[in-house]
Enzyme design. Structure first.
Site, PDB file in Angstrom:
ATOM      1  N   THR A   1      37.838  37.645  40.521  1.00  0.00           N
ATOM      2  CA  THR A   1      37.648  38.024  41.926  1.00  0.00           C
ATOM      3  C   THR A   1      36.303  38.728  42.073  1.00  0.00           C
ATOM      4  OG1 THR A   1      38.789  40.115  41.517  1.00  0.00           O
ATOM      5  CG2 THR A   1      40.117  38.330  42.446  1.00  0.00           C
ATOM      6  N   SER A   2      35.433  38.592  41.069  1.00  0.00           N
ATOM      7  CA  SER A   2      34.194  39.386  41.096  1.00  0.00           C
ATOM      8  C   SER A   2      33.007  38.573  41.619  1.00  0.00           C
ATOM      9  CB  SER A   2      33.932  39.962  39.704  1.00  0.00           C
ATOM     10  OG  SER A   2      33.032  41.010  39.806  1.00  0.00           O
ATOM     11  N   ARG A   3      32.408  37.773  40.766  1.00  0.00           N
ATOM     12  CA  ARG A   3      31.347  36.872  41.200  1.00  0.00           C
ATOM     13  C   ARG A   3      31.443  35.588  40.387  1.00  0.00           C
ATOM     14  NH1 ARG A   3      31.187  39.448  45.077  1.00  0.00           N
ATOM     15  NH2 ARG A   3      29.448  40.533  46.084  1.00  0.00           N
TER      16      ARG A   3
ATOM     17  N   ASP B   1      38.733  33.502  42.966  1.00  0.00           N
ATOM     18  CA  ASP B   1      38.417  33.830  44.362  1.00  0.00           C
ATOM     19  C   ASP B   1      36.933  33.621  44.617  1.00  0.00           C
ATOM     20  OD1 ASP B   1      39.105  34.895  46.994  1.00  0.00           O
ATOM     21  OD2 ASP B   1      37.886  36.630  46.424  1.00  0.00           O
TER      22      ASP B   1
ATOM     23  N   HIS C   1      36.749  33.311  48.450  1.00  0.00           N
ATOM     24  CA  HIS C   1      36.147  34.652  48.508  1.00  0.00           C
ATOM     25  C   HIS C   1      36.869  35.494  49.571  1.00  0.00           C
ATOM     26  CE1 HIS C   1      32.270  36.802  47.203  1.00  0.00           C
ATOM     27  NE2 HIS C   1      33.126  37.710  47.639  1.00  0.00           N
TER      28      HIS C   1
ATOM     29  N   GLU D   1      29.456  28.698  45.283  1.00  0.00           N
ATOM     30  CA  GLU D   1      30.292  28.821  46.493  1.00  0.00           C
ATOM     31  C   GLU D   1      29.490  28.862  47.789  1.00  0.00           C
ATOM     32  OE1 GLU D   1      32.150  32.705  45.620  1.00  0.00           O
ATOM     33  OE2 GLU D   1      31.074  33.523  47.346  1.00  0.00           O
TER      34      GLU D   1
ATOM     35  N   LYS E   1      35.685  50.861  40.410  1.00  0.00           N
ATOM     36  CA  LYS E   1      36.676  51.159  41.456  1.00  0.00           C
ATOM     37  C   LYS E   1      37.803  50.116  41.490  1.00  0.00           C
ATOM     38  CE  LYS E   1      33.152  51.451  44.326  1.00  0.00           C
ATOM     39  NZ  LYS E   1      32.028  51.651  43.395  1.00  0.00           N
TER      40      LYS E   1
HETATM   41  P1  NAI Z   1      31.992  49.284  40.541  1.00  0.00           P
HETATM   42  O1  NAI Z   1      30.510  49.446  40.532  1.00  0.00           O
HETATM   43  O2  NAI Z   1      32.851  50.416  40.970  1.00  0.00           O
HETATM   44  O3  NAI Z   1      32.475  48.855  39.065  1.00  0.00           O
HETATM   45  C1  NAI Z   1      31.800  47.903  38.272  1.00  0.00           C
HETATM   46  C2  NAI Z   1      32.057  48.239  36.818  1.00  0.00           C
HETATM   47  O4  NAI Z   1      31.439  47.233  36.020  1.00  0.00           O
HETATM   48  C3  NAI Z   1      31.451  49.599  36.411  1.00  0.00           C
HETATM   49  O5  NAI Z   1      32.401  50.379  35.718  1.00  0.00           O
HETATM   50  C4  NAI Z   1      30.296  49.208  35.510  1.00  0.00           C
HETATM   51  O6  NAI Z   1      30.049  50.153  34.469  1.00  0.00           O
HETATM   52  C5  NAI Z   1      30.800  47.890  34.932  1.00  0.00           C
HETATM   53  N1  NAI Z   1      29.751  47.077  34.358  1.00  0.00           N
HETATM   54  C6  NAI Z   1      28.439  47.005  34.724  1.00  0.00           C
HETATM   55  N2  NAI Z   1      27.781  46.167  33.902  1.00  0.00           N
HETATM   56  C7  NAI Z   1      28.706  45.687  33.016  1.00  0.00           C
HETATM   57  C8  NAI Z   1      28.627  44.800  31.911  1.00  0.00           C
HETATM   58  N3  NAI Z   1      27.474  44.220  31.549  1.00  0.00           N
HETATM   59  N4  NAI Z   1      29.755  44.546  31.223  1.00  0.00           N
HETATM   60  C9  NAI Z   1      30.931  45.151  31.550  1.00  0.00           C
HETATM   61  N5  NAI Z   1      31.058  46.024  32.583  1.00  0.00           N
HETATM   62  C10 NAI Z   1      29.962  46.274  33.307  1.00  0.00           C
HETATM   63  O7  NAI Z   1      32.263  47.974  41.404  1.00  0.00           O
HETATM   64  P2  NAI Z   1      33.619  47.556  42.125  1.00  0.00           P
HETATM   65  O8  NAI Z   1      33.655  48.104  43.495  1.00  0.00           O
HETATM   66  O9  NAI Z   1      34.755  47.816  41.214  1.00  0.00           O
HETATM   67  O10 NAI Z   1      33.384  45.980  42.283  1.00  0.00           O
HETATM   68  C11 NAI Z   1      33.342  45.125  41.162  1.00  0.00           C
HETATM   69  C12 NAI Z   1      32.835  43.767  41.586  1.00  0.00           C
HETATM   70  O11 NAI Z   1      33.791  43.159  42.444  1.00  0.00           O
HETATM   71  C13 NAI Z   1      31.545  43.784  42.430  1.00  0.00           C
HETATM   72  O12 NAI Z   1      30.403  43.779  41.595  1.00  0.00           O
HETATM   73  C14 NAI Z   1      31.634  42.525  43.222  1.00  0.00           C
HETATM   74  O13 NAI Z   1      30.953  41.513  42.531  1.00  0.00           O
HETATM   75  C15 NAI Z   1      33.125  42.189  43.228  1.00  0.00           C
HETATM   76  N6  NAI Z   1      33.704  42.214  44.584  1.00  0.00           N
HETATM   77  C16 NAI Z   1      34.357  41.094  45.027  1.00  0.00           C
HETATM   78  C17 NAI Z   1      34.930  41.062  46.276  1.00  0.00           C
HETATM   79  C18 NAI Z   1      35.685  39.862  46.768  1.00  0.00           C
HETATM   80  O14 NAI Z   1      36.000  39.782  47.969  1.00  0.00           O
HETATM   81  N7  NAI Z   1      36.033  38.907  45.927  1.00  0.00           N
HETATM   82  C19 NAI Z   1      34.815  42.218  47.191  1.00  0.00           C
HETATM   83  C20 NAI Z   1      34.161  43.365  46.604  1.00  0.00           C
HETATM   84  C21 NAI Z   1      33.616  43.341  45.351  1.00  0.00           C
END
Ligand code: NAI
Length: 345
Positions: free
Chosen positions: A229-231, A255, A292, A260, A154
């Site tokens: 911005t992920s983890r 981020d 974050h 953290e 997403k």
């Molecule tokens: P999502 O589930 O829609 O997309 C994650 C994508 O990563 C999927 O397309 C999946 O196939 C892919 N993926 C899974 N394993 C993988 C791998 N080994 N190698 C490459 N790609 C892989 O998740 P969304 O909503 O897009 O969120 C992504 C990340 O953003 C979350 O996991 C979370 O850690 C982080 N996040 C950070 C926030 C912040 O405030 N900084 C807030 C919300 C989410």
């Protein structure tokens, strides 16, 4: 009445959650403290706990909650790497908020990237001191540059759309590639070699832990800009410091940070920071750290509150089935929902 213990409460959480919870008759007790083994006892008498990204929900905490009669762990986040979902199975149900505003995170990633490349943070400080010199503020055009996006879910897709709006060429890597018009999926090694900017949007799993390590950074273009911005633990932070000192990585926009949990979301301005790696990163002129913050928009907070309250109600009312339940058997809500016609256990 459903009773909820709300951990790691911040004023903006409470402001968004309180009206929504009250409208649905939830009885919520707000705790400033994070959920840990030491604080789990605060959930006594509650049906559910509501937690965020830096609460500890390991096996020991789950056992304590289970012993107290807690039936539900309601994450008010999308990521759930801090929850031992395998251990929770059969004991305590786990729900999350799969999407609350992917725009918030993707837009923050681009905001950090623009700030870094166009030196906005430097310019802001200079002009406040009436220093109108432009020396050292030279950036580069995004148009025509290559961005590598890891994780095209997403958030990654929205980030891709934003980058394409700037006229960037997009390379992508995903464990489960999708059919996105105009996006070229390539092996990770090629993405590393060809990208001017690399942005991380995949979840933290055993597989992705330290996916950006010393050897990954070695294979990247000299001067690459990393955006995370992920983890935090997707990046080996010590190796990042080394790569920046070696001028291999040109800039980093972070981020999230591996360690953290003890620092982010809190005012530590009067303290000596004991984390040397974070201190070193923050001291570097080409590193921007936000705490974050990517999720923090009005829309996201309202959606988090709405979905969390609705998750809690679904779990305790009617058949107890909640679309946003997580379990170790799938780790993927979409797939899990297809597979089951009832609750996880
Ligand atoms: P999502 O589930 O829609 O997309 C994650 C994508 O990563 C999927 O397309 C999946 O196939 C892919 N993926 C899974 N394993 C993988 C791998 N080994 N190698 C490459 N790609 C892989 O998740 P969304 O909503 O897009 O969120 C992504 C990340 O953003 C979350 O996991 C979370 O850690 C982080 N996040 C950070 C926030 C912040 O405030 N900084 C807030 C919300 C989410």
């Amino acid at each position: 009445m459903i009773r909820v213990a709300f951990f790691d409460t911040k004023p903006y959480d409470k402001a968004a959650f309180e009206p929504c919870a009250a409208a649905h008759g939830l009885q919520v007790t707000y705790f400033d403290t994070k959920l840990t083994e030491d604080t789990a006892a605060l959930a006594e008498g509650c049906d559910a706990v509501c937690v965020f990204v830096n609460d500890t929900v390991n096996a020991a905490v789950i056992d304590k909650l289970y012993a107290l009669g807690v039936k539900l762990i309601a994450l008010r986040s999308a990521g759930y790497n801090n929850v031992d979902v395998r251990h929770a199975f059969g004991k305590v149900h786990v729900v999350h908020v799969p999407a609350y505003s992917p725009y918030a995170v993707a837009e923050h990633a681009m905001a950090m990237l623009l700030t870094s490349v166009r030196r906005i943070h430097k310019a802001y400080n200079r002009t406040r001191e009436f220093n109108f010199s432009l020396n050292g503020l030279t950036g580069f055009d995004f148009h025509g540059k290559t961005v590598g996006v890891i994780g095209t879910g997403k958030i990654g897709r929205i980030f891709i759309d934003i980058c394409r709006g700037f006229g960037m060429r997009v390379l992508a890597f995903d464990k489960f590639p999708a059919d996105i018009p105009g996006v070229e999926y390539v092996p990770l090694s090629r993405l590393f070699e060809e990208s001017d900017v690399i942005s991380l949007h995949c979840p933290l799993t055993e597989e992705t832990h330290h996916m950006i390590d010393a050897s990954a950074m070695e294979s990247m273009k000299k001067g690459v800009i990393l955006v995370n911005t992920s983890r935090g633990a997707l990046v080996d932070a010590e190796a990042l410091v080394t790569a920046i000192k070696a001028r291999k990585v040109g800039a980093a926009c972070l981020d999230v940070y591996e360690e953290e949990a003890d620092v982010f979301f809190e005012d530590r301005s009067g303290h000596i920071l004991s984390d040397d790696v974070l201190s070193r990163l923050i001291s570097m002129p080409n590193v921007i750290v936000t705490s974050h913050q990517a999720f923090l928009t009005e829309e996201a907070l309202a959606n988090i509150a709405d979905t969390t309250v609705s998750n809690i109600l679904s779990c305790f009312e009617n058949d107890g089935i909640c679309d946003n339940e997580l379990c170790y058997r799938c780790g993927n809500v979409e797939q899990c929902r297809k597979d089951r016609k009832s609750r996880c256990f």
